[in-house]
Design a protein around this motif. Structure first.
Motif, mmCIF file in Angstrom:
data_model
loop_
_atom_site.group_PDB
_atom_site.id
_atom_site.type_symbol
_atom_site.label_atom_id
_atom_site.label_comp_id
_atom_site.label_asym_id
_atom_site.label_seq_id
_atom_site.Cartn_x
_atom_site.Cartn_y
_atom_site.Cartn_z
ATOM 1 N N LEU A 114 14.561 -20.218 28.233
ATOM 2 C CA LEU A 114 15.276 -18.966 27.961
ATOM 3 C C LEU A 114 15.068 -17.973 29.097
ATOM 4 O O LEU A 114 16.010 -17.308 29.535
ATOM 5 C CB LEU A 114 14.791 -18.345 26.644
ATOM 6 C CG LEU A 114 15.216 -19.065 25.370
ATOM 7 C CD1 LEU A 114 14.457 -18.510 24.181
ATOM 8 C CD2 LEU A 114 16.716 -18.958 25.154
ATOM 9 N N GLY A 124 23.350 -21.290 15.518
ATOM 10 C CA GLY A 124 22.760 -20.849 16.777
ATOM 11 C C GLY A 124 21.458 -20.091 16.588
ATOM 12 O O GLY A 124 21.053 -19.311 17.431
ATOM 13 N N LYS A 163 20.948 -20.456 27.262
ATOM 14 C CA LYS A 163 21.514 -19.733 26.123
ATOM 15 C C LYS A 163 20.707 -19.993 24.849
ATOM 16 O O LYS A 163 20.440 -21.137 24.506
ATOM 17 C CB LYS A 163 22.962 -20.159 25.892
ATOM 18 C CG LYS A 163 23.928 -19.628 26.944
ATOM 19 C CD LYS A 163 25.327 -19.580 26.362
ATOM 20 C CE LYS A 163 26.392 -19.059 27.276
ATOM 21 N NZ LYS A 163 26.027 -18.189 28.342
ATOM 22 N N GLN A 198 21.517 -19.690 21.667
ATOM 23 C CA GLN A 198 22.234 -20.441 20.646
ATOM 24 C C GLN A 198 22.257 -21.941 20.951
ATOM 25 O O GLN A 198 22.131 -22.765 20.044
ATOM 26 C CB GLN A 198 23.674 -19.918 20.491
ATOM 27 C CG GLN A 198 23.748 -18.565 19.793
ATOM 28 C CD GLN A 198 23.590 -17.350 20.722
ATOM 29 O OE1 GLN A 198 23.052 -17.461 21.831
ATOM 30 N NE2 GLN A 198 24.023 -16.182 20.258
ATOM 31 N N THR A 199 22.411 -22.286 22.216
ATOM 32 C CA THR A 199 22.438 -23.694 22.633
ATOM 33 C C THR A 199 21.100 -24.363 22.342
ATOM 34 O O THR A 199 21.051 -25.472 21.791
ATOM 35 C CB THR A 199 22.756 -23.803 24.146
ATOM 36 O OG1 THR A 199 23.968 -23.087 24.391
ATOM 37 C CG2 THR A 199 22.914 -25.246 24.579
#
Length: 92
Positions: A25, A47, A30, A32-33
């Motif tokens: 991160l 997510g 991302k 949510q990914t």
């Protein structure tokens, strides 16, 4: 003082994995990914979104992090469920 918060989280079993996800991160991955890929919580499908919740709704350590931690800065929180990477979106 805030009475509600909205947060994203990723739940994993081991601290090492949580630290690795936090590192990803910090390098721009991302949230949510990564939540969809790694989180063992049903919120992974969304997510990692927990939506908006009231103070005192979540387990104590998680609740404390959401209401006292920095907004928009992912942080690690340990609870009885495992290791969470938590990103508070806002507090009201």
């Amino acid at each position: 003082m805030a009475s509600t918060a909205s947060a994203l989280h990723i739940l994993v079993k081991h601290k090492e994995q949580a630290q690795d996800i936090l590192e990803q991160l910090n390098k721009g991955a991302k949230f949510q990914t990564l939540a969809k890929k790694y989180s063992s919580c049903p919120s992974a499908k969304k997510g990692g979104s927990l939506g908006e919740f009231k103070k005192g709704t979540m387990v104590p350590a998680f609740d404390k992090a959401c209401f006292t931690g920095e907004v928009l800065t992912p942080m690690l929180v340990k609870t009885k469920h495992g290791w969470h990477i938590v990103k508070v979106l806002y507090r009201t």
